[in-house]
Design a protein around this motif. Structure first.
Motif, PDB file in Angstrom:
ATOM      1  N   LEU A  25      15.767   5.411   8.996  1.00 15.29           N
ATOM      2  CA  LEU A  25      16.709   6.291   9.686  1.00 15.29           C
ATOM      3  C   LEU A  25      17.687   6.820   8.643  1.00 15.29           C
ATOM      4  N   THR A  26      17.705   8.133   8.479  1.00 16.05           N
ATOM      5  CA  THR A  26      18.412   8.732   7.351  1.00 16.05           C
ATOM      6  C   THR A  26      18.847  10.150   7.684  1.00 16.05           C
ATOM      7  N   LEU A  27      19.807  10.652   6.921  1.00 16.55           N
ATOM      8  CA  LEU A  27      20.175  12.072   7.036  1.00 16.55           C
ATOM      9  C   LEU A  27      19.344  12.902   6.057  1.00 16.55           C
ATOM     10  N   ILE A  72      18.571  11.140  11.469  1.00 13.17           N
ATOM     11  CA  ILE A  72      19.620  10.661  12.380  1.00 13.17           C
ATOM     12  C   ILE A  72      20.264  11.830  13.120  1.00 13.17           C
ATOM     13  N   ARG A  73      20.365  12.970  12.442  1.00 13.44           N
ATOM     14  CA  ARG A  73      21.042  14.135  13.034  1.00 13.44           C
ATOM     15  C   ARG A  73      20.335  14.638  14.297  1.00 13.44           C
ATOM     16  N   ASP A  74      19.048  14.334  14.443  1.00 11.99           N
ATOM     17  CA  ASP A  74      18.321  14.738  15.653  1.00 11.99           C
ATOM     18  C   ASP A  74      18.935  14.112  16.903  1.00 11.99           C
ATOM     19  N   HIS A  75      19.721  13.064  16.713  1.00 12.75           N
ATOM     20  CA  HIS A  75      20.307  12.359  17.855  1.00 12.75           C
ATOM     21  C   HIS A  75      21.780  12.691  18.053  1.00 12.75           C
ATOM     22  N   ALA A  76      22.290  13.640  17.276  1.00 12.81           N
ATOM     23  CA  ALA A  76      23.685  14.062  17.424  1.00 12.81           C
ATOM     24  C   ALA A  76      23.751  15.182  18.450  1.00 12.81           C
ATOM     25  N   SER A  77      24.876  15.264  19.136  1.00 10.11           N
ATOM     26  CA  SER A  77      25.002  16.333  20.137  1.00 10.11           C
ATOM     27  C   SER A  77      26.151  17.264  19.747  1.00 10.11           C
ATOM     28  N   LEU A 137      18.117   1.362   8.200  1.00  8.92           N
ATOM     29  CA  LEU A 137      19.152   2.373   8.403  1.00  8.92           C
ATOM     30  C   LEU A 137      19.856   2.629   7.077  1.00  8.92           C
ATOM     31  N   CYS A 138      19.922   3.913   6.689  1.00 11.89           N
ATOM     32  CA  CYS A 138      20.560   4.276   5.425  1.00 11.89           C
ATOM     33  C   CYS A 138      21.947   4.838   5.692  1.00 11.89           C
ATOM     34  N   GLY A 139      22.945   4.189   5.145  1.00 10.93           N
ATOM     35  CA  GLY A 139      24.319   4.664   5.312  1.00 10.93           C
ATOM     36  C   GLY A 139      24.629   5.799   4.355  1.00 10.93           C
ATOM     37  N   ARG A 140      25.549   6.632   4.758  1.00 14.67           N
ATOM     38  CA  ARG A 140      26.114   7.689   3.901  1.00 14.67           C
ATOM     39  C   ARG A 140      27.606   7.683   4.149  1.00 14.67           C
ATOM     40  N   PHE A 141      28.328   8.502   3.482  1.00 10.47           N
ATOM     41  CA  PHE A 141      29.781   8.609   3.648  1.00 10.47           C
ATOM     42  C   PHE A 141      30.457   7.276   3.347  1.00 10.47           C
ATOM     43  N   GLU A 142      31.625   7.074   3.930  1.00 15.33           N
ATOM     44  CA  GLU A 142      32.426   5.878   3.615  1.00 15.33           C
ATOM     45  C   GLU A 142      31.817   4.609   4.207  1.00 15.33           C
ATOM     46  N   GLY A 143      31.068   4.771   5.305  1.00 14.96           N
ATOM     47  CA  GLY A 143      30.501   3.577   5.927  1.00 14.96           C
ATOM     48  C   GLY A 143      29.948   3.863   7.309  1.00 14.96           C
ATOM     49  N   ILE A 144      29.627   2.772   8.014  1.00 17.37           N
ATOM     50  CA  ILE A 144      29.007   2.847   9.333  1.00 17.37           C
ATOM     51  C   ILE A 144      29.922   2.129  10.311  1.00 17.37           C
ATOM     52  N   ASP A 145      30.114   2.669  11.498  1.00 20.06           N
ATOM     53  CA  ASP A 145      30.923   1.995  12.517  1.00 20.06           C
ATOM     54  C   ASP A 145      30.361   0.580  12.733  1.00 20.06           C
ATOM     55  N   GLN A 146      31.198  -0.421  12.485  1.00 27.01           N
ATOM     56  CA  GLN A 146      30.754  -1.816  12.492  1.00 27.01           C
ATOM     57  C   GLN A 146      30.161  -2.232  13.836  1.00 27.01           C
ATOM     58  N   ARG A 147      30.599  -1.580  14.919  1.00 24.95           N
ATOM     59  CA  ARG A 147      30.161  -2.024  16.249  1.00 24.95           C
ATOM     60  C   ARG A 147      28.659  -1.884  16.451  1.00 24.95           C
TER      61      ARG A 147
END
Ligand code: ADE
Length: 241
Positions: A8-10, A40-45, A109-119
């Motif tokens: 799962l990646t951008l 991952i962007r395919d799941h953004a609205s 899952l591949c993170g980008r930016f500062e991080g991933i929401d921990q939840r």
């Protein structure tokens, strides 16, 4: 059964990348493993299909949104372990790799930016994995490293010549040095014992070289090796310290 990797990646175009070549590439063609990179962007609205947002509490950078990531995960989750590549993770070791290679595959899952929401990491019980104490620009290259290490262990992928039986880390030690022809090169000779044909002497030399190089370069591995191979001495009352 085929070992399945879902990433799962951008940046899905980064896969299979180097894993389409050489040993892993051949194994991919032969169906020993499969890889599917999902965006991952395919799941953004919304109009902008945002996958990230500003961090609660302030600070630099953006954080990948839990809702978008969960939608991406829910779309592919099955019995495979879920891992997330992050410099905050547990160190990737050969034991971790062997455990993953032994299973049905992995969802990475591949993170980008500062991080991933921990939840979302906690909600899905994901294993956070780091490939070393340095910061990459994203988890994709780390995922390639993880998958490369797993794929070469799959049954039938490594030929006898590449067999990993004696390789670094297999026994908790770094590997001994290797030499091939010419026996004399630039005034440097190969250690005599390797030309002797005496297999026992060669094995002894190699075992010693592996111990020496581990002790010198990786005191951490050496300490773990000693702890695992040497019986613990229990001090008894009155015994010399
Ligand atoms: N993402 C960024 N840096 C990383 C690292 N060192 N290991 C795993 N994922 C990462």
């Amino acid at each position: 059964m085929t070992w399945r990797a879902t990433v799962l990646t951008l940046f899905p175009e980064m896969f299979p990348g180097p894993l389409g070549q050489s040993l892993a590439g051949r194994a991919l063609e032969q169906g020993s493993w499969s890889i599917e990179a999902r965006n991952i962007r395919d799941h953004a609205s919304g109009k902008h299909r945002n996958v990230d947002d500003a961090p609660f509490g302030g600070g630099a950078g953006m954080v990948m949104r839990a809702d978008v990531l969960e939608a991406a995960i829910a779309d592919c989750a099955d019995d495979r372990p879920l891992v997330v590549m992050t410099p905050r993770g547990r160190p990737l070791t050969q034991a971790v790799v062997a455990g993953l290679a032994d299973g049905p595959g992995v969802i990475v899952l591949c993170g980008r930016f500062e991080g991933i929401d921990q939840r979302v990491i906690e909600y899905r019980g994901m294993t956070e994995i780091s490939i070393g104490d340095y910061v990459l620009s994203g988890g994709e290259t780390a995922a390639l490293v993880l998958l490369d290490a797993c794929v070469r262990l799959l049954p039938g992928v490594m030929g006898a010549a590449e067999s990993g039986v004696e390789e670094s880390f297999a026994h908790g030690l770094l590997e001994y040095p290797h030499y091939t022809r010419p026996a004399d090169w630039c005034g440097r000779a190969v250690p005599d014992v390797l030309l002797s044909g005496n297999h026992e002497a060669i094995a002894t030399w190699r075992a010693r070289a592996a111990r020496e190089i581990t002790q010198e370069r990786r005191p951490d591995l050496w300490a773990a090796y000693l702890a695992q191979t040497q019986p613990t001495t229990i001090k008894t009352k009155g015994s010399a310290s």
